[in-house]
Design a protein around this motif. Structure first.
Motif, PDB file in Angstrom:
ATOM      1  N   GLY A 193      73.774  21.882  25.594  1.00 36.99           N
ATOM      2  CA  GLY A 193      73.172  22.224  24.308  1.00 36.99           C
ATOM      3  C   GLY A 193      71.724  22.659  24.398  1.00 36.99           C
ATOM      4  N   TRP A 194      71.266  23.036  25.598  1.00 32.77           N
ATOM      5  CA  TRP A 194      69.901  23.505  25.789  1.00 32.77           C
ATOM      6  C   TRP A 194      69.883  25.034  25.908  1.00 32.77           C
ATOM      7  CZ3 TRP A 194      65.557  20.156  26.543  1.00 32.77           C
ATOM      8  CH2 TRP A 194      65.878  18.792  26.487  1.00 32.77           C
ATOM      9  N   THR A 195      68.778  25.649  25.514  1.00 34.84           N
ATOM     10  CA  THR A 195      68.656  27.107  25.490  1.00 34.84           C
ATOM     11  C   THR A 195      67.480  27.550  26.362  1.00 34.84           C
ATOM     12  OG1 THR A 195      69.494  27.158  23.214  1.00 34.84           O
ATOM     13  CG2 THR A 195      68.338  29.126  24.019  1.00 34.84           C
ATOM     14  N   PRO A 196      67.716  28.484  27.307  1.00 32.68           N
ATOM     15  CA  PRO A 196      66.599  29.010  28.113  1.00 32.68           C
ATOM     16  C   PRO A 196      65.638  29.832  27.248  1.00 32.68           C
ATOM     17  CG  PRO A 196      68.731  29.478  29.142  1.00 32.68           C
ATOM     18  CD  PRO A 196      69.010  29.028  27.747  1.00 32.68           C
ATOM     19  N   PHE A 197      64.359  29.817  27.613  1.00 32.42           N
ATOM     20  CA  PHE A 197      63.377  30.656  26.920  1.00 32.42           C
ATOM     21  C   PHE A 197      62.265  31.024  27.899  1.00 32.42           C
ATOM     22  CE2 PHE A 197      61.409  26.522  26.629  1.00 32.42           C
ATOM     23  CZ  PHE A 197      60.034  26.767  26.658  1.00 32.42           C
ATOM     24  N   GLY A 198      61.497  32.025  27.539  1.00 30.57           N
ATOM     25  CA  GLY A 198      60.362  32.433  28.360  1.00 30.57           C
ATOM     26  C   GLY A 198      60.773  33.295  29.541  1.00 30.57           C
ATOM     27  N   PRO A 199      59.802  33.680  30.373  1.00 28.74           N
ATOM     28  CA  PRO A 199      60.081  34.575  31.494  1.00 28.74           C
ATOM     29  C   PRO A 199      60.927  33.912  32.577  1.00 28.74           C
ATOM     30  CG  PRO A 199      57.845  33.737  31.637  1.00 28.74           C
ATOM     31  CD  PRO A 199      58.382  33.284  30.306  1.00 28.74           C
ATOM     32  N   LYS A 200      61.747  34.728  33.240  1.00 26.99           N
ATOM     33  CA  LYS A 200      62.474  34.258  34.415  1.00 26.99           C
ATOM     34  C   LYS A 200      61.556  34.380  35.630  1.00 26.99           C
ATOM     35  CE  LYS A 200      67.100  35.546  32.819  1.00 26.99           C
ATOM     36  NZ  LYS A 200      68.313  36.355  33.107  1.00 26.99           N
ATOM     37  N   ARG A 201      61.512  33.344  36.432  1.00 26.28           N
ATOM     38  CA  ARG A 201      60.699  33.347  37.637  1.00 26.28           C
ATOM     39  C   ARG A 201      61.578  33.057  38.849  1.00 26.28           C
ATOM     40  NH1 ARG A 201      55.291  33.626  36.651  1.00 26.28           N
ATOM     41  NH2 ARG A 201      54.588  33.163  34.514  1.00 26.28           N
ATOM     42  N   ILE A 202      61.114  33.482  40.001  1.00 25.56           N
ATOM     43  CA  ILE A 202      61.862  33.318  41.248  1.00 25.56           C
ATOM     44  C   ILE A 202      61.258  32.175  42.058  1.00 25.56           C
ATOM     45  CG2 ILE A 202      62.660  34.417  43.374  1.00 25.56           C
ATOM     46  CD1 ILE A 202      63.826  35.650  40.848  1.00 25.56           C
ATOM     47  N   VAL A 203      62.127  31.299  42.576  1.00 24.09           N
ATOM     48  CA  VAL A 203      61.682  30.225  43.459  1.00 24.09           C
ATOM     49  C   VAL A 203      61.321  30.836  44.814  1.00 24.09           C
ATOM     50  CG1 VAL A 203      62.310  28.073  44.611  1.00 24.09           C
ATOM     51  CG2 VAL A 203      63.140  28.539  42.291  1.00 24.09           C
ATOM     52  N   THR A 204      60.040  30.849  45.118  1.00 23.98           N
ATOM     53  CA  THR A 204      59.583  31.440  46.377  1.00 23.98           C
ATOM     54  C   THR A 204      59.307  30.410  47.464  1.00 23.98           C
ATOM     55  OG1 THR A 204      57.376  31.560  45.355  1.00 23.98           O
ATOM     56  CG2 THR A 204      58.691  33.577  45.402  1.00 23.98           C
ATOM     57  N   LYS A 205      59.206  29.133  47.080  1.00 21.09           N
ATOM     58  CA  LYS A 205      59.062  28.093  48.092  1.00 21.09           C
ATOM     59  C   LYS A 205      59.596  26.776  47.539  1.00 21.09           C
ATOM     60  CE  LYS A 205      55.804  25.759  51.194  1.00 21.09           C
ATOM     61  NZ  LYS A 205      54.377  25.571  51.584  1.00 21.09           N
ATOM     62  N   SER A 206      60.564  26.217  48.263  1.00 17.50           N
ATOM     63  CA  SER A 206      61.119  24.917  47.885  1.00 17.50           C
ATOM     64  C   SER A 206      61.660  24.247  49.134  1.00 17.50           C
ATOM     65  CB  SER A 206      62.233  25.081  46.835  1.00 17.50           C
ATOM     66  OG  SER A 206      63.341  25.780  47.386  1.00 17.50           O
ATOM     67  N   ASP A 207      61.889  22.963  49.007  1.00 21.56           N
ATOM     68  CA  ASP A 207      62.477  22.188  50.100  1.00 21.56           C
ATOM     69  C   ASP A 207      63.306  21.077  49.486  1.00 21.56           C
ATOM     70  OD1 ASP A 207      63.180  20.931  52.435  1.00 21.56           O
ATOM     71  OD2 ASP A 207      61.183  20.164  52.893  1.00 21.56           O
ATOM     72  N   GLY A 208      64.640  21.269  49.475  1.00 17.42           N
ATOM     73  CA  GLY A 208      65.504  20.288  48.830  1.00 17.42           C
ATOM     74  C   GLY A 208      65.219  20.231  47.349  1.00 17.42           C
ATOM     75  N   ASN A 209      64.779  19.065  46.873  1.00 17.07           N
ATOM     76  CA  ASN A 209      64.476  18.909  45.446  1.00 17.07           C
ATOM     77  C   ASN A 209      62.980  19.017  45.152  1.00 17.07           C
ATOM     78  OD1 ASN A 209      63.868  16.454  46.708  1.00 17.07           O
ATOM     79  ND2 ASN A 209      64.358  15.243  44.903  1.00 17.07           N
ATOM     80  N   MET A 210      62.211  19.531  46.113  1.00 10.89           N
ATOM     81  CA  MET A 210      60.779  19.762  45.917  1.00 10.89           C
ATOM     82  C   MET A 210      60.537  21.242  45.621  1.00 10.89           C
ATOM     83  SD  MET A 210      58.866  16.941  46.451  1.00 10.89           S
ATOM     84  CE  MET A 210      57.298  17.486  47.129  1.00 10.89           C
ATOM     85  N   LEU A 211      59.924  21.520  44.477  1.00  6.72           N
ATOM     86  CA  LEU A 211      59.599  22.887  44.089  1.00  6.72           C
ATOM     87  C   LEU A 211      58.106  23.117  44.264  1.00  6.72           C
ATOM     88  CD1 LEU A 211      60.213  25.631  42.779  1.00  6.72           C
ATOM     89  CD2 LEU A 211      60.037  24.511  40.535  1.00  6.72           C
TER      90      LEU A 211
END
Length: 378
Positions: A193-211
């Motif tokens: 029941g949640w709605t996305p909003f705002g700009p889409k961004r690309i994940v450029t650096k992550s490690d597992g569950n760390m953004l």
């Protein structure tokens, strides 16, 4: 199936929710406020009430029983099955040096697969990467068994979560309950029941569950800019603005709640994995959307059933509870409107929900959803 429910607030005595009957070798689910579960001798107290029971503890951000949501309390749901048996095994993630995938796989392999119909997980919510844990479970059983459940919680404190089986609740514990018997009918569904909003961004650096980075910029800094004055209340304020994550090559989007922040690394710690090159958007919702989503999840779970459910396990996200606020019981009432008042409700508000996508096997970690599991014996 016979069921007994009790509840107790801080400084009060146990009170039955519904009839008081004697059960034989029941499964006993004890969900409660972390401080109350830390009380010395809590296991012995429950054991005196159910001496031959299998007792599972989990700390929560609110407990669901009957048509109520109880805060600062402990609730008990004890079940005696007519034709179904259950088996319980545990692993502790603090013993496994962070290999959550292997922990999930090892735990699944402890169960006999003959006549295994369903598994319910009550797992640590502080140290676990839920994405890796659920992958370990799913791969170990080749997606053959329905698995649902949730990650334990600690209200909005995010200090420590507790769970256990037949002992005082402790940190790091993963409890898996396996249900056996061909007479068992189990169906499940999830909806957000949640709605996305705002700009889409690309994940450029992550490690597992760390953004760490979005579009090459520090993720935490960007997120604080979005929150404005609410940034001072992180990580709790982040529960109102989760992330919609679409990984490359996938058909489903996953909602990820922010469980904590790392100021030193300018990073965000999520409940589950966030792969690099994923597309990310903020999300928002309102009370009506949350309540409607609970009804939708329940109707989806009811679609293919042969029997009316005797029991409904509800695992909902703490972020939904914050949105609902004083109207939190509305999403429980929406469930009851569909399943009927003869169905016993048990569950909790969590740091992460575990269930498969509709029409798929295995299980996945979700955030900001209502996850409903309906159980009856044929």
């Amino acid at each position: 199936m016979k069921t007994v429910q009790l509840k107790r607030g801080k400084g009060t005595d146990w009170e039955y929710v519904g009839p008081s009957i004697t059960l034989n070798k029941p499964l006993v689910l004890v969900f409660g406020n972390r401080f109350l579960l830390e009380k010395k001798g809590i296991y012995e107290e429950i054991k005196d009430m159910f001496p031959d029971g299998g007792i599972v503890f989990g700390s929560t951000s609110g407990n669901i029983s009957a048509n109520m949501v109880n805060d600062d309390s402990i609730t008990i749901t004890a079940m005696e099955f007519d034709k179904t048996s259950f088996e319980i095994h545990t692993e502790n993630v603090l013993d496994k040096k962070g290999d959550d995938y292997q922990t999930g796989s090892n735990l699944m392999k402890k169960f006999s697969e003959e006549d295994l119909q369903f598994m319910f997980l009550v797992t640590d919510g502080s140290f676990i990467n839920g994405s890796n844990l659920t992958r370990g479970f799913s791969n170990a059983m080749n997606n053959r068994i329905l698995v649902t459940g949730g990650m334990c919680a600690d209200d909005t404190r995010f200090e420590r979560t507790l769970s256990s089986y037949n002992e005082n609740p402790k940190e790091g514990e993963i409890v898996a309950i396996g249900f056996y018997g061909t007479s068992l009918e189990v169906t499940s569904a999830i909806y957000g029941g949640w709605t996305p909003f705002g700009p889409k961004r690309i994940v450029t650096k992550s490690d597992g569950n760390m953004l760490f980075e979005l579009d090459g910029l520090p993720a935490l800094e960007l997120y604080k800019n979005y929150l404005g004055d609410k940034a001072k209340d992180l990580p709790a304020s982040a529960l109102l603005y989760p992330l919609n994550v679409v990984a490359q090559g996938t058909k489903h989007s996953i909602v990820r709640s922010i469980l904590n922040i790392d100021e030193e690394q300018n990073a965000i710690i999520l409940a589950g994995d966030i792969p690099e090159k994923s597309k990310v958007q903020l999300m928002m919702t309102n009370v009506d959307n949350i309540a409607t989503a609970s009804e939708t999840a329940t109707r989806m779970a009811m679609e293919s059933r042969k029997t009316s459910p005797d029991l409904a396990f509800l695992v909902s996200c703490i972020g939904r509870k914050l949105v609902l606020d004083q109207r939190v019981e509305e999403e429980v009432e929406e469930v009851l409107e569909v399943v009927g008042t003869d169905t016993v409700l048990s569950g909790f508000y969590s740091y992460g929900e575990i269930a498969p996508f509709q029409g798929e096997g295995g299980c996945r970690l979700h955030n900001q959803t209502m996850t409903i599991t309906l159980i009856s014996e044929l």
